[in-house]
Design a protein around this motif. Structure first.
Motif, mmCIF file in Angstrom:
data_model
loop_
_atom_site.group_PDB
_atom_site.id
_atom_site.type_symbol
_atom_site.label_atom_id
_atom_site.label_comp_id
_atom_site.label_asym_id
_atom_site.label_seq_id
_atom_site.Cartn_x
_atom_site.Cartn_y
_atom_site.Cartn_z
ATOM 1 N N MET A 54 0.478 -0.906 -0.209
ATOM 2 C CA MET A 54 0.224 0.046 0.277
ATOM 3 C C MET A 54 0.593 1.187 -0.320
ATOM 4 S SD MET A 54 -2.929 -1.499 0.487
ATOM 5 C CE MET A 54 -4.422 -2.493 0.960
ATOM 6 N N SER A 67 -9.215 1.830 -7.109
ATOM 7 C CA SER A 67 -8.829 0.456 -6.366
ATOM 8 C C SER A 67 -9.456 -0.311 -5.603
ATOM 9 C CB SER A 67 -7.835 0.410 -5.547
ATOM 10 O OG SER A 67 -7.183 1.019 -4.747
ATOM 11 N N TYR A 68 -9.690 -1.625 -6.451
ATOM 12 C CA TYR A 68 -10.140 -2.595 -5.271
ATOM 13 C C TYR A 68 -9.252 -4.272 -5.386
ATOM 14 C CZ TYR A 68 -13.248 -6.583 -3.764
ATOM 15 O OH TYR A 68 -13.692 -7.286 -3.684
ATOM 16 N N ARG A 69 -9.404 -4.145 -3.587
ATOM 17 C CA ARG A 69 -8.868 -5.314 -3.475
ATOM 18 C C ARG A 69 -9.314 -6.377 -2.137
ATOM 19 N NH1 ARG A 69 -4.513 -0.887 -2.684
ATOM 20 N NH2 ARG A 69 -2.913 -1.479 -4.089
ATOM 21 N N MET A 107 -11.347 -3.812 0.292
ATOM 22 C CA MET A 107 -10.906 -2.965 0.501
ATOM 23 C C MET A 107 -11.305 -1.913 -0.769
ATOM 24 S SD MET A 107 -7.309 -3.428 2.211
ATOM 25 C CE MET A 107 -6.964 -5.378 0.912
ATOM 26 N N GLY A 109 -10.434 1.595 -2.187
ATOM 27 C CA GLY A 109 -9.352 2.487 -2.456
ATOM 28 C C GLY A 109 -9.175 3.614 -3.239
ATOM 29 N N MET A 121 -4.220 9.631 -0.325
ATOM 30 C CA MET A 121 -5.254 8.443 -0.080
ATOM 31 C C MET A 121 -6.393 8.283 1.016
ATOM 32 S SD MET A 121 -2.958 4.673 -0.883
ATOM 33 C CE MET A 121 -2.060 5.525 0.919
ATOM 34 N N MET A 123 -9.077 5.266 2.325
ATOM 35 C CA MET A 123 -8.930 3.524 1.817
ATOM 36 C C MET A 123 -9.803 3.332 3.423
ATOM 37 S SD MET A 123 -6.509 -0.019 1.632
ATOM 38 C CE MET A 123 -6.473 0.812 -0.224
ATOM 39 N N ASN A 125 -12.480 0.058 4.236
ATOM 40 C CA ASN A 125 -12.467 -1.954 4.077
ATOM 41 C C ASN A 125 -13.204 -2.615 5.097
ATOM 42 O OD1 ASN A 125 -11.154 -2.426 6.950
ATOM 43 N ND2 ASN A 125 -10.500 -1.260 6.538
ATOM 44 N N THR A 151 -10.931 3.133 9.137
ATOM 45 C CA THR A 151 -10.777 3.878 7.922
ATOM 46 C C THR A 151 -9.232 4.372 7.943
ATOM 47 O OG1 THR A 151 -13.067 4.644 8.029
ATOM 48 C CG2 THR A 151 -11.277 5.951 6.053
ATOM 49 N N LYS A 152 -8.567 4.363 6.517
ATOM 50 C CA LYS A 152 -7.241 5.194 6.629
ATOM 51 C C LYS A 152 -7.042 6.197 5.575
ATOM 52 C CE LYS A 152 -5.791 1.177 8.535
ATOM 53 N NZ LYS A 152 -4.699 0.422 9.885
ATOM 54 N N GLN A 342 -7.559 -2.212 -10.012
ATOM 55 C CA GLN A 342 -6.607 -0.514 -9.576
ATOM 56 C C GLN A 342 -7.058 -0.148 -11.421
ATOM 57 O OE1 GLN A 342 -2.342 -1.563 -9.059
ATOM 58 N NE2 GLN A 342 -2.608 -0.385 -7.034
#
Length: 345
Positions: A54, A67-69, A107, A109, A121, A123, A125, A151-152, A342
């Motif tokens: 990340m 993005s999706y993870r 996740m 983002g 950024m 993110m 989840n 939350t990040k 992404q």
């Protein structure tokens, strides 16, 4: 894999990602391409780090990336320090012994660059956790928890962005949106690993290096998680430092392969949640948390190269543990799979 001198091993693995990164840097510097236009006009499949990393890259001014993870992680069997311990032995002290735990994290983002020197950024989840335990005598229990995690948010600030080498700092923070009060169907508070967040505001600083030439990309990252206070339940999760190094090879413009080495050091929990029955199982006792782990990952990246597919990228990375030394009694990390998509515009 038990080692005769774990303290020396931990020291070596703690610094080895940094050493590997520096060696790769100096080794490749002489061979790196100096054609500025070529590097910035061509988008290859190894432009980014493996999907499990990340905050690895910056964006140009005005660029967005979404993005999706999806990460799945499996833990199975138990360790006492670095030695296996059976469920029967655990049941001599606890009411239950954990057998297996599965975690899934989805996740979402977003990244945006207001300037060439700064990328922001965000993110969020969603977590799903499931643990199987035995109470002996052929009796088993299954517990689950799910919901939004913490939350990040972060800012990536460029220190150097050359043709072949880049360096930036990661200035991150975690907002406590994940629950720390999840309970089972009988109303009993679940153990610490089954909760969804830290319950605290956390600082997540780091520094990331990237190097590249026409076919290779390499890099390293050191990041920390530092919890600022006790949460409302009366405890603080252990601080964590992670050092990671990677190298990827561009097979062709749309395919790259990668290998990554990651060392993680996690401290013990400080304080205690009085609502968790500590004698129920090892995960419910705060001194059975944290330790050292060395992981190795292999991955591939697929990049859309047709005009209508440009900006689309898919990454897959599989991780397994080489060595683990746990504080107290803990489940053994088995493997992890990261799959991500992404889209940059």
């Amino acid at each position: 894999m038990a080692l005769s001198n774990p303290q020396r091993f931990n020291l070596i693995t703690a610094i080895s990602p940094i050493i590997i990164t520096l060696l790769l840097c100096f080794t490749q510097m002489a061979n790196a391409s100096t054609d500025h236009a070529t590097h910035h006009a061509t988008h290859h499949a190894n432009q980014h780090a493996p999907i499990g990393v990340m905050g690895d890259h910056m964006h140009k001014r005005g660029e967005w990336m979404f993005s999706y993870r999806r990460m799945t992680m499996t833990m199975e069997d138990n360790l006492q320090r670095d030695q296996a311990i059976s469920a029967n032995d655990i049941l001599q002290e606890y009411n239950m012994a954990p057998l297996k735990m599965n975690t899934t994290m989805d996740m979402l983002g977003a990244m945006y660059a207001p300037s060439d020197k700064l990328t922001l950024m965000l993110m969020v989840n969603y977590l799903e956790k499931e643990m199987d335990s035995t109470m002996g005598m052929g009796m088993f229990r299954n517990t689950k928890s799910s919901g939004w995690g913490d939350t990040k948010i972060s800012a990536l600030l460029s220190l150097h962005n050359g043709n072949s080498h880049g360096l930036h700092v990661n200035l991150g923070a975690s907002i406590p949106t994940g629950s720390t009060t999840k309970s089972n169907n009988m109303g009993m508070r679940l153990a610490y690993p089954m909760q969804l967040g830290s319950g605290t505001y956390d600082l997540e600083p780091g520094i990331t290096y990237n190097g590249k030439n026409d076919f290779l990309k390499w890099g390293g990252q050191i990041k920390g998680v530092f919890h600022l206070s006790d949460n409302d339940e009366g405890y603080t999760l252990g601080d964590q430092v992670t050092a990671s190094s990677w190298a990827s090879y561009r097979v062709n413009p749309w395919l790259a392969t990668a290998v990554r080495l990651t060392y993680t050091d996690t401290k013990n929990i400080d304080g205690i949640d009085g609502s968790i029955v500590s004698g129920m199982s090892p995960p419910a006792r705060r001194n059975n948390y944290g330790g050292d782990r060395l992981d190795i990952s292999i991955g591939v990246t697929l990049l859309g190269t047709k005009p209508e597919h440009r900006g689309h990228q898919i990454g897959i990375e599989y991780t397994t543990t080489i060595d683990q030394e746990a504080n107290g009694i803990q489940m053994e990390m088995q493997d992890m799979l990261n799959i991500g998509y992404q889209y940059a515009l």
